[in-house]
Motif scaffolding. Sequence first.
Motif, PDB file in Angstrom:
ATOM      1  N   ALA A  50      -4.996   3.433  -7.980  1.00  0.00           N
ATOM      2  CA  ALA A  50      -4.952   4.676  -8.756  1.00  0.00           C
ATOM      3  C   ALA A  50      -5.006   4.407 -10.246  1.00  0.00           C
ATOM      4  CB  ALA A  50      -3.687   5.455  -8.406  1.00  0.00           C
ATOM      5  N   SER A  72      -8.641   9.983  -2.898  1.00  0.00           N
ATOM      6  CA  SER A  72      -7.313  10.580  -3.013  1.00  0.00           C
ATOM      7  C   SER A  72      -6.331   9.905  -2.066  1.00  0.00           C
ATOM      8  CB  SER A  72      -7.396  12.079  -2.711  1.00  0.00           C
ATOM      9  OG  SER A  72      -6.129  12.688  -2.793  1.00  0.00           O
ATOM     10  N   ARG A  73      -6.776   9.618  -0.857  1.00  0.00           N
ATOM     11  CA  ARG A  73      -5.920   8.961   0.139  1.00  0.00           C
ATOM     12  C   ARG A  73      -5.505   7.578  -0.341  1.00  0.00           C
ATOM     13  NH1 ARG A  73      -8.343   7.860   6.085  1.00  0.00           N
ATOM     14  NH2 ARG A  73      -8.194  10.144   6.221  1.00  0.00           N
ATOM     15  N   CYS A  75      -5.500   6.403  -3.470  1.00  0.00           N
ATOM     16  CA  CYS A  75      -4.659   6.505  -4.663  1.00  0.00           C
ATOM     17  C   CYS A  75      -3.210   6.795  -4.293  1.00  0.00           C
ATOM     18  CB  CYS A  75      -5.181   7.605  -5.589  1.00  0.00           C
ATOM     19  SG  CYS A  75      -6.666   7.150  -6.518  1.00  0.00           S
ATOM     20  N   ALA A  76      -3.003   7.618  -3.266  1.00  0.00           N
ATOM     21  CA  ALA A  76      -1.643   7.966  -2.839  1.00  0.00           C
ATOM     22  C   ALA A  76      -0.918   6.770  -2.230  1.00  0.00           C
ATOM     23  CB  ALA A  76      -1.696   9.114  -1.839  1.00  0.00           C
ATOM     24  N   GLU A  77      -1.672   5.822  -1.690  1.00  0.00           N
ATOM     25  CA  GLU A  77      -1.068   4.680  -1.006  1.00  0.00           C
ATOM     26  C   GLU A  77      -1.062   3.405  -1.838  1.00  0.00           C
ATOM     27  OE1 GLU A  77      -3.397   4.330   2.512  1.00  0.00           O
ATOM     28  OE2 GLU A  77      -2.610   6.172   3.448  1.00  0.00           O
TER      29      GLU A  77
END
Length: 437
Positions: free
Chosen positions: A284, A274-275, A277-279
Amino acid sequence: MSQTSRKRVLIVTYYWPPSGGVAVQRWLKFVKYLRDFGWEPIVYTPENPESFYDDHSLFKDIPENIEVIKRPIWEPYDIYKWITGRKGKKLGLGFADDSDKKGGLAKLMVWIRGNILIPDPRVFWVRPSVKFLKRYLKQHPVDAIVTTGPPHSMHLIGLNLKRKLNIPWLADFRDPWTNIDFYHELRLTKFANWYHHRLERKVVQTADYVVVVSQQMKREFESLGSNKVLVLTNGFDTDDIPAGETQRNDSFSICYVGTMNSARNPHVLWQALSRICAENAEFAQKLRIQMAGQIDISVTTAIKSYGLEKNFEHHGLLPHDRALALQKNAQILLLVINNTPNAKGIVTGKFFEYLAVGKQILTIGPTDSDIAEIVHETASGDVIDYTDVDGATQTLVKYFNLFKQGNLTPEPKGIEKYSRKALTGRLSEILNQITNG
């Protein structure tokens, strides 16, 4: 070598095709290769077992003209399924692991499982099996007996036959008995706990040899009073690996095959993914989380809570050959060790199959465990601790960069000793030793 010139070994196992899963494969593969080492296997197994699922692709591994003796078994699962409204259905994750059992009825069933059905719900098969096998073995002598568990009722069959007929006996433990991860969930009385341990000690101390799958299990069983404990890990069969080239895959796919219960739910992985994918929008877009097997609702809930549901694919239960094809076409193979007190000694059979596929293996579990030692020994991947989010993030970013460079495939070393045929050779040496005195 002709069948008449081979030594004969009776193998008592609960799991046999068409039952699917890793549990059946250990002794199915030994049976496949034992003739090459001068042993003729005779398999004794239930004709109507309660298995998680059926996998007819496994029949191809049964050698021609192998004698398989099937006898009816009565288990209390039919009563349990009738009470809980599951008549005609597979039990799934079982008594102690089923995540939807919250009420008083469920607690009562678990109490019965731990305190009445000792050592397990297959205990009703012990007495009729001993009676039948005593008669069979007098008419058809064998040189050795092997029992494999869990279920550990199979070992009680071996214990009784050893006492009555004094035939050399090897007890094979794929998993621990009183140190198995769900043992503390069985709501045991003091007497039941004492009786489980008493039976375990009797089996371990009476068997001519005890075979286990990890060094930690070896130490545990030696502490019970046996000086004849040997490690014989699970392994891989090169015949199983799909032929041909890997399919072109532009996705960064992380593949998990097998049962994933709540104790295996890798929150550290979901948090790291998740971390990233956010960056990283490219990460992602390319990420695929592929699972095949029985997945607990806590796992899918966690995946959604971390915003990864669009990257998630659940293929359900797959035959062994199709599961292997899924693994072969993945970029990373995920292995998760149960986050339980005995985690350091767990060496799952799935790891060795992953090893044969030849893809990068990401293991979530103790970094000082038996499985971590084999991962490092074979240079087959990385081991991340259950809570090391930073380490998981760094490892996944490293893998993604190697993936983009087309250089993610590892070069494992020294894996030949984990082939099923090599392991069967070691098994035959043990059998020769106990039969030769």
